[in-house]
Scaffold this motif. Structure first.
Motif, PDB file in Angstrom:
ATOM      1  N   HIS A  29       0.850  -1.188   0.000  1.00 28.16           N
ATOM      2  CA  HIS A  29       0.000   0.000   0.000  1.00 28.16           C
ATOM      3  C   HIS A  29       0.888   1.241   0.000  1.00 28.16           C
ATOM      4  CE1 HIS A  29      -2.703   3.101   1.465  1.00 28.16           C
ATOM      5  NE2 HIS A  29      -3.700   2.303   1.070  1.00 28.16           N
TER       6      HIS A  29
ATOM      7  N   ARG B 278       1.691   2.819   3.436  1.00 26.47           N
ATOM      8  CA  ARG B 278       2.523   1.964   4.276  1.00 26.47           C
ATOM      9  C   ARG B 278       3.955   1.888   3.748  1.00 26.47           C
ATOM     10  NH1 ARG B 278      -2.683  -0.819   5.017  1.00 26.47           N
ATOM     11  NH2 ARG B 278      -2.275  -2.242   3.306  1.00 26.47           N
TER      12      ARG B 278
ATOM     13  N   HIS C 293      -2.618   2.178   9.295  1.00 23.82           N
ATOM     14  CA  HIS C 293      -1.502   1.662   8.502  1.00 23.82           C
ATOM     15  C   HIS C 293      -0.361   1.170   9.399  1.00 23.82           C
ATOM     16  CE1 HIS C 293      -3.402   2.871   4.812  1.00 23.82           C
ATOM     17  NE2 HIS C 293      -3.601   4.069   5.316  1.00 23.82           N
TER      18      HIS C 293
END
Length: 121
Positions: free
Chosen positions: A15, A18, A52
């Motif tokens: 992601h 992240r 996250h």
């Protein structure tokens, strides 16, 4: 490292937020970075970043510690090394790979390299 563990780590770090977070933690070393500083650097609310951070922590890529009133996040370097070892386990046709150096990174070979290109330099 098992395939399932590597897959979970890669999914988590896949992601964009992240990945950016992890990349901010790597150069910080063992000192780590506070959640507030991470949120400020990523220009996002701490409550959004918390989601996250929990995911990166859940898969073992980061850890946290309380330091006064701050939560400090730190990359788990052995987990990163294990993941890199897993990814490069059969690198170079099973021959031992040399670490990539700045000499390699600035060479014409490196500049001509493109993922998926199987031709030899």
């Amino acid at each position: 490292m098992e395939l399932s563990e590597a897959s979970r780590m890669l999914l988590a770090i896949g992601h964009p937020i992240r990945l950016q977070t992890y990349r901010l933690l790597i150069p910080a070393g063992p000192a780590g970075v506070s959640a507030g500083q991470l949120a400020q650097n990523l220009d996002m609310p701490p409550s959004s970043l918390n989601f996250h951070l929990k995911e990166l922590s859940r898969v073992g890529l980061i850890t946290s510690r309380q330091q006064g009133r701050y939560v400090i996040y730190v990359a788990v370097y052995p987990a990163m090394a294990d993941l890199m070892q897993f990814l490069t386990d059969n690198c170079c046709g099973g021959n031992p790979c040399l670490p990539i150096t700045t000499d390699f990174c600035s060479s014409d070979v490196a500049n001509d390299f493109h993922p998926g290109n199987t031709s030899k330099p």
